[in-house]
Structure formats: structure tokens, C-alpha cells
Design a protein around this motif. Structure first.
Motif, PDB file in Angstrom:
ATOM      1  N   ASN A  98       0.803  -1.229   0.000  1.00 50.98           N
ATOM      2  CA  ASN A  98       0.000   0.000   0.000  1.00 50.98           C
ATOM      3  C   ASN A  98       0.831   1.271   0.000  1.00 50.98           C
ATOM      4  O   ASN A  98       0.468   2.263   0.620  1.00 50.98           O
ATOM      5  CB  ASN A  98      -0.963  -0.001   1.194  1.00 50.98           C
ATOM      6  CG  ASN A  98      -1.916  -1.165   1.155  1.00 50.98           C
ATOM      7  OD1 ASN A  98      -2.342  -1.586   0.078  1.00 50.98           O
ATOM      8  ND2 ASN A  98      -2.251  -1.703   2.307  1.00 50.98           N
ATOM      9  N   GLY A  99       1.967   1.242  -0.614  1.00 55.14           N
ATOM     10  CA  GLY A  99       2.786   2.437  -0.737  1.00 55.14           C
ATOM     11  C   GLY A  99       3.598   2.798   0.498  1.00 55.14           C
ATOM     12  O   GLY A  99       4.150   3.880   0.560  1.00 55.14           O
ATOM     13  N   LEU A 100       3.665   1.893   1.473  1.00 56.84           N
ATOM     14  CA  LEU A 100       4.417   2.198   2.686  1.00 56.84           C
ATOM     15  C   LEU A 100       5.890   2.437   2.378  1.00 56.84           C
ATOM     16  O   LEU A 100       6.498   3.368   2.900  1.00 56.84           O
ATOM     17  CB  LEU A 100       4.271   1.077   3.714  1.00 56.84           C
ATOM     18  CG  LEU A 100       4.919   1.326   5.066  1.00 56.84           C
ATOM     19  CD1 LEU A 100       4.355   2.585   5.706  1.00 56.84           C
ATOM     20  CD2 LEU A 100       4.719   0.140   5.971  1.00 56.84           C
ATOM     21  N   LEU A 101       6.470   1.602   1.523  1.00 58.80           N
ATOM     22  CA  LEU A 101       7.870   1.812   1.167  1.00 58.80           C
ATOM     23  C   LEU A 101       8.057   3.124   0.404  1.00 58.80           C
ATOM     24  O   LEU A 101       9.083   3.771   0.538  1.00 58.80           O
ATOM     25  CB  LEU A 101       8.397   0.638   0.339  1.00 58.80           C
ATOM     26  CG  LEU A 101       8.743  -0.608   1.135  1.00 58.80           C
ATOM     27  CD1 LEU A 101       9.126  -1.746   0.201  1.00 58.80           C
ATOM     28  CD2 LEU A 101       9.863  -0.352   2.115  1.00 58.80           C
ATOM     29  N   SER A 102       7.063   3.501  -0.373  1.00 58.22           N
ATOM     30  CA  SER A 102       7.137   4.772  -1.089  1.00 58.22           C
ATOM     31  C   SER A 102       7.169   5.936  -0.103  1.00 58.22           C
ATOM     32  O   SER A 102       7.955   6.873  -0.254  1.00 58.22           O
ATOM     33  CB  SER A 102       5.941   4.899  -2.030  1.00 58.22           C
ATOM     34  OG  SER A 102       5.975   6.113  -2.723  1.00 58.22           O
ATOM     35  N   GLU A 103       6.329   5.861   0.910  1.00 59.63           N
ATOM     36  CA  GLU A 103       6.340   6.903   1.944  1.00 59.63           C
ATOM     37  C   GLU A 103       7.651   6.883   2.719  1.00 59.63           C
ATOM     38  O   GLU A 103       8.188   7.926   3.073  1.00 59.63           O
ATOM     39  CB  GLU A 103       5.159   6.714   2.914  1.00 59.63           C
ATOM     40  CG  GLU A 103       3.829   7.094   2.335  1.00 59.63           C
ATOM     41  CD  GLU A 103       3.728   8.559   1.937  1.00 59.63           C
ATOM     42  OE1 GLU A 103       4.251   9.432   2.675  1.00 59.63           O
ATOM     43  OE2 GLU A 103       3.135   8.842   0.888  1.00 59.63           O
ATOM     44  N   LEU A 104       8.157   5.691   2.963  1.00 59.90           N
ATOM     45  CA  LEU A 104       9.427   5.555   3.675  1.00 59.90           C
ATOM     46  C   LEU A 104      10.552   6.219   2.893  1.00 59.90           C
ATOM     47  O   LEU A 104      11.409   6.887   3.461  1.00 59.90           O
ATOM     48  CB  LEU A 104       9.732   4.077   3.911  1.00 59.90           C
ATOM     49  CG  LEU A 104      10.912   3.738   4.794  1.00 59.90           C
ATOM     50  CD1 LEU A 104      10.683   4.247   6.205  1.00 59.90           C
ATOM     51  CD2 LEU A 104      11.119   2.234   4.822  1.00 59.90           C
TER      52      LEU A 104
END
Length: 171
Positions: A104-110
């Protein structure tokens, strides 16, 4: 794999297969774009070929690869070219394509967090290193790592709650 003289023998293809994705994600997190991450990834494994005799065991290999990848990615990100040019939006979006497919895009936010937080959080949560191990890998004090984790969590939580992008300072 052991060689006849009982020294740990690095098998290059196995190392890429086993650690390649992790090393690429670390490089992408630190470098901030796909092209520099690819360069750092290649440099990491070239150094492995040159220094394979220094690797003593599987655990040492993984730690060595993370340390070298971190250094190579930092060098790529700090290069004169990167400091004096501005990339195209398409290039920046290309590096994020991998992240958008994950959780869900967590790595993108990270990845949007400042590097010191994103690398620490990535190693702690995704690679499951302890605070002590991260401190050794990043050559920092354990208390510094704990502080980076706490501040990084706070910034990540804020970013996820707001749903917006943050700048390099975490604002």
C-alpha cells in the motif's frame, strides 16, 4: 558454501539471488533515484567479486553487502552530477514504481523521509536487524539509532496521516 580449505566461499550468483532485492532497495532508499541505485547495486557486487576472500561466513556476507551498498549509494547520491543537476520528473517516478507495488505504498512513503530515517527504519522493520546491528552497520551509537527510529516513526506516521508528500527536511 565451504571450499576444501574450510574457508567460506562466496558464490556470486547465489549472493545476487539471495540478497539482490534487499541491496537494490537499500540503494534506492539512500540514492533516491533508480539510476543511481542501479549504479550503486552494480558497484556493490563488483566489490564483492574483488573482495570475496575477505568474507568469512554467511552472516558476514550479508552485513558486508549492506555496508558496502550503503556507502556506494551515499557516494552516488553525493556525486557532483547529482548536486548540480535536477532530474526529470519521469526519472524520479521510475524509481518509485517498485515501491508503489509494495504494501500500500508504505515503502514509497518511507523513501520520502530524510535518508537518515528511511535507511534506519528500513533496516529495522524490513530486514529485521536489531538496534545494535544497525548501529554497527551504519557506524553510529545505539542511542543514535534509537533516536532515529523514534523520530522516523513520528515523521512516517505524520506523512501517512496527512497523505501528502514531505520535503527533504521531513516537513
Amino acid at each position: 558454501m565451504k571450499s576444501p580449505d574450510n574457508n567460506y566461499d562466496v558464490v556470486f550468483d547465489d549472493a545476487i539471488e539471495q540478497y539482490g532485492d534487499m541491496i537494490y532497495r537499500i540503494c534506492l532508499t539512500i540514492a533516491g533515484n533508480a539510476e543511481d541505485a542501479k549504479d550503486a547495486f552494480q558497484e556493490t557486487f563488483l566489490r564483492l567479486v574483488k573482495n570475496k576472500d575477505k568474507i568469512t561466513c554467511e552472516e558476514h556476507l550479508k552485513a558486508w553487502l549492506i555496508r558496502v551498498a550503503s556507502n556506494c549509494a551515499k557516494s552516488a547520491a553525493a556525486s557532483t552530477w547529482n548536486r548540480t543537476t535536477q532530474g526529470l520528473d519521469e526519472e524520479a517516478a521510475g524509481g518509485e514504481a517498485l515501491y508503489k507495488q509494495e504494501e500500500n505504498g508504505l515503502l514509497s512513503e518511507l523513501q520520502r523521509l530524510p535518508k537518515k530515517y528511511s535507511v534506519t527504519l528500513y533496516l529495522y522493520y524490513y530486514e529485521e536487524y536489531s538496534v545494535r546491528e544497525i548501529a554497527v552497520l551504519l557506524q553510529k551509537k545505539e542511542n543514535s539509532i534509537k533516536t532515529l527510529l523514534a523520530r522516523g516513526r513520528k515523521l512516517l506516521r505524520k506523512s501517512l496521516e496527512e497523505g501528502g508528500e514531505m520535503d527533504a527536511t521531513g516537513r
